[in-house]
Motif scaffolding. Structure first.
Motif, PDB file in Angstrom:
ATOM      1  N   VAL A 190      37.964  23.258 -19.612  1.00 42.05           N
ATOM      2  CA  VAL A 190      36.572  22.843 -19.367  1.00 42.05           C
ATOM      3  C   VAL A 190      36.553  21.835 -18.210  1.00 42.05           C
ATOM      4  CG1 VAL A 190      34.541  21.701 -20.348  1.00 42.05           C
ATOM      5  CG2 VAL A 190      35.916  23.243 -21.759  1.00 42.05           C
ATOM      6  N   HIS A 191      35.570  21.981 -17.341  1.00 38.88           N
ATOM      7  CA  HIS A 191      35.442  21.087 -16.177  1.00 38.88           C
ATOM      8  C   HIS A 191      35.368  19.624 -16.639  1.00 38.88           C
ATOM      9  CE1 HIS A 191      33.825  19.251 -12.543  1.00 38.88           C
ATOM     10  NE2 HIS A 191      34.095  20.368 -11.888  1.00 38.88           N
ATOM     11  N   ASP A 214      33.805  17.129 -15.682  1.00 34.39           N
ATOM     12  CA  ASP A 214      32.456  16.565 -15.748  1.00 34.39           C
ATOM     13  C   ASP A 214      31.671  17.096 -16.942  1.00 34.39           C
ATOM     14  OD1 ASP A 214      33.105  15.300 -13.469  1.00 34.39           O
ATOM     15  OD2 ASP A 214      31.826  16.510 -12.134  1.00 34.39           O
ATOM     16  N   ASP A 215      32.138  18.183 -17.545  1.00 34.65           N
ATOM     17  CA  ASP A 215      31.372  18.822 -18.626  1.00 34.65           C
ATOM     18  C   ASP A 215      31.981  18.605 -20.005  1.00 34.65           C
ATOM     19  OD1 ASP A 215      29.923  19.767 -16.500  1.00 34.65           O
ATOM     20  OD2 ASP A 215      30.812  21.780 -16.535  1.00 34.65           O
ATOM     21  N   ARG A 251      30.095  16.631 -22.678  1.00 35.04           N
ATOM     22  CA  ARG A 251      28.939  17.306 -23.281  1.00 35.04           C
ATOM     23  C   ARG A 251      29.387  18.325 -24.318  1.00 35.04           C
ATOM     24  NH1 ARG A 251      26.294  20.690 -20.299  1.00 35.04           N
ATOM     25  NH2 ARG A 251      27.624  20.388 -18.480  1.00 35.04           N
ATOM     26  N   VAL A 272      25.538  25.010 -25.442  1.00 36.83           N
ATOM     27  CA  VAL A 272      25.920  24.177 -24.296  1.00 36.83           C
ATOM     28  C   VAL A 272      26.263  25.069 -23.101  1.00 36.83           C
ATOM     29  CG1 VAL A 272      27.379  22.240 -23.577  1.00 36.83           C
ATOM     30  CG2 VAL A 272      27.017  22.671 -25.993  1.00 36.83           C
ATOM     31  N   GLU A 273      25.929  24.578 -21.891  1.00 36.70           N
ATOM     32  CA  GLU A 273      26.349  25.277 -20.667  1.00 36.70           C
ATOM     33  C   GLU A 273      27.374  24.412 -19.943  1.00 36.70           C
ATOM     34  OE1 GLU A 273      22.103  27.583 -19.917  1.00 36.70           O
ATOM     35  OE2 GLU A 273      22.854  26.182 -18.400  1.00 36.70           O
ATOM     36  N   TYR A 274      28.492  25.017 -19.575  1.00 35.45           N
ATOM     37  CA  TYR A 274      29.533  24.234 -18.912  1.00 35.45           C
ATOM     38  C   TYR A 274      30.403  25.135 -18.038  1.00 35.45           C
ATOM     39  CZ  TYR A 274      32.171  25.965 -22.966  1.00 35.45           C
ATOM     40  OH  TYR A 274      32.721  26.757 -23.929  1.00 35.45           O
ATOM     41  N   ARG A 275      31.245  24.491 -17.228  1.00 36.59           N
ATOM     42  CA  ARG A 275      32.126  25.237 -16.316  1.00 36.59           C
ATOM     43  C   ARG A 275      33.526  25.361 -16.921  1.00 36.59           C
ATOM     44  NH1 ARG A 275      30.497  21.205 -11.731  1.00 36.59           N
ATOM     45  NH2 ARG A 275      29.935  20.140 -13.658  1.00 36.59           N
ATOM     46  N   TRP A 302      30.630  29.413 -14.670  1.00 36.19           N
ATOM     47  CA  TRP A 302      29.693  28.820 -15.624  1.00 36.19           C
ATOM     48  C   TRP A 302      29.592  29.698 -16.869  1.00 36.19           C
ATOM     49  CZ3 TRP A 302      27.143  24.337 -16.132  1.00 36.19           C
ATOM     50  CH2 TRP A 302      27.030  23.502 -15.016  1.00 36.19           C
ATOM     51  N   LYS A 327      23.404  30.741 -12.581  1.00 36.90           N
ATOM     52  CA  LYS A 327      23.516  29.369 -12.080  1.00 36.90           C
ATOM     53  C   LYS A 327      23.419  29.339 -10.566  1.00 36.90           C
ATOM     54  CE  LYS A 327      23.960  26.564 -15.523  1.00 36.90           C
ATOM     55  NZ  LYS A 327      23.027  25.460 -15.706  1.00 36.90           N
TER      56      LYS A 327
END
Ligand SMILES: Nc1ncnc2c1ncn2[C@@H]1O[C@H](COP(=O)(O)OP(=O)(O)O)[C@@H](O)[C@H]1O
Ligand SMILES: [Mg+2]
Length: 366
Positions: free
Chosen positions: A66-67, A69-70, A73, A90-93, A103, A132
């Motif tokens: 998982v990215h 920054d994400d 979350r 949840v939406e994440y990279r 994404w 995205k």
């Protein structure tokens, strides 16, 4: 139900599940929060770019991808679901095998035992990279339009201020001088002691009137080249190019199909402004000594091209930036006519700007 019946029902149910898993466009996951054991469907691994055997069935294999920054979350979403039973969506990279990110949207549902402890959570992820990307492109384009419209408002106000200033300073002053001259004439006419009226007095007034007419013409031509309506686009462009050459000592080589295209009123001003902006850019940014200007008919298009031999620009500079609205404005003008602007440039080797406009719009009857 007999034991045999239960077994058959279970087998059927498992078969249905396997079918669903293998056919789904979503990647499935099935996680035991107590033991940490997890199952990722082959498609889940596929979204991450792995073959089934390449990614271990361990929670870490997913969370580590998982990215950064994400990840906060994602963990918070899981925590809120398991503890407070809030919906998990949840939406994440996710980092893929090749190192790039995709994404995903992830949703899931936990099961809790009698003691309120979650013992299983099942969910799916879906690849939403394209969506995205579209959203991002839309955001950028909205932002650009918002800035352009703010810019247009500002320009309008500046234009008004400039015209007001010119009217006031230029015409106002000349009219005041003329009024003084008229007062003087009146004084001479009614006062016997004053020197008599001379030819010179009148000539002076005529000169002032001529100057006034010139000023009015100049201010009006600045607002909208009268030539454009009186003589048409090509003579107006010829004038623009000659004026540009004289002012900046840059040669303008013209290839213009005179009479080949019947520009209608609306597109005359659009094409004129595009060429004007392109030439202004040449003067401002290029340091060129020569410009080639083409306005030619290539059915079904009208091609307007301005090529200079100057220093060119890095691709990033000619992309619409925060404070440069010339190219954005040109794109908008071209789009208005159903056409487009193409730019070709590399640092050191000139700047080429081409407007490709459908003749159907350029020559349409109003
Ligand atoms: N003829 C040209 N030669 C070199 N660079 C150019 C030329 N035309 C445009 N550019 C580059 O593209 C940028 C954007 O142009 P434009 O949108 O007209 O904005 P502005 O002229 O206000 O800077 C310029 O700042 C410049 O870096
Ligand atoms: Mg410009």
């Amino acid at each position: 139900m007999s034991l045999h019946g239960y077994r058959a029902a279970l087998a059927a149910s498992e078969e249905r599940f396997q079918l669903a898993v293998s056919g789904a466009t979503a990647g499935l996951w099935d996680w035991n929060p107590q033991s940490g054991e997890v199952y990722f469907s082959p498609h889940f691994k596929g979204i991450m770019g792995y073959a089934d055997h390449e990614l271990p069935n361990e929670g870490r294999a997913h969370l580590d991808a998982v990215h950064p920054d994400d990840i906060g979350r994602v963990k918070q979403g899981l925590d809120m679901h398991l503890r407070e039973r809030r919906p998990y969506d949840v939406e994440y990279r996710l980092r893929t095998k090749s190192g790039g990110f995709r994404w995903v949207q992830s949703r899931g549902q936990a099961l809790w035992d009698d003691a309120g402890e979650p013992y299983r959570m099942v969910g799916w992820i879906m690849d939403i990279t394209d969506r995205k990307r579209d959203e991002q492109a839309l955001r950028v384009s909205r932002e650009e339009l918002r800035r352009l419209s703010a810019h247009i408002q500002r320009i309008r106000e500046e234009e008004k201020a400039r015209i007001a200033r010119e009217l006031h300073d230029d015409l106002g002053q000349q009219l005041t001088a003329l009024k003084m001259a008229v007062t003087l004439v009146e004084h001479k006419g009614s006062n016997r002691a004053a020197p008599p009226l001379s030819q010179g007095d009148l000539r002076g007034m005529y000169a002032m009137i001529d100057q006034l007419i010139d000023s009015v013409r100049r201010i009006a031509a600045d607002l909208r080249p009268v030539m454009l309506d009186d003589l048409g686009l090509i003579p107006a462009i010829e004038w623009l190019a000659s004026d540009f050459s004289a002012r900046y000592q840059v040669k303008v080589i013209r290839h213009i199909d005179v009479d080949a295209i019947e520009f209608n009123r609306e597109c005359r001003i659009e094409v004129f402004r595009m060429v004007q902006e392109a030439l202004t850019n040449v003067a401002r940014h290029s340091g060129a000594t020569e410009v080639v200007l083409d306005i030619v008919r290539r059915d079904p298009h009208c091609i307007v091209r301005v090529v200079d031999n100057g220093r060119g620009a890095a691709a990033r500079d000619s992309r619409p930036g925060r404070h440069s609205f010339g190219l954005i404005g040109m794109r908008e003008r071209a789009a208005l006519l159903g056409g487009e602007i193409q730019i070709r440039t590399t640092p050191g080797s000139g700047f080429e700007l081409t407007a490709i406009l459908p003749l159907a719009a350029v020559e349409a009857r109003e």
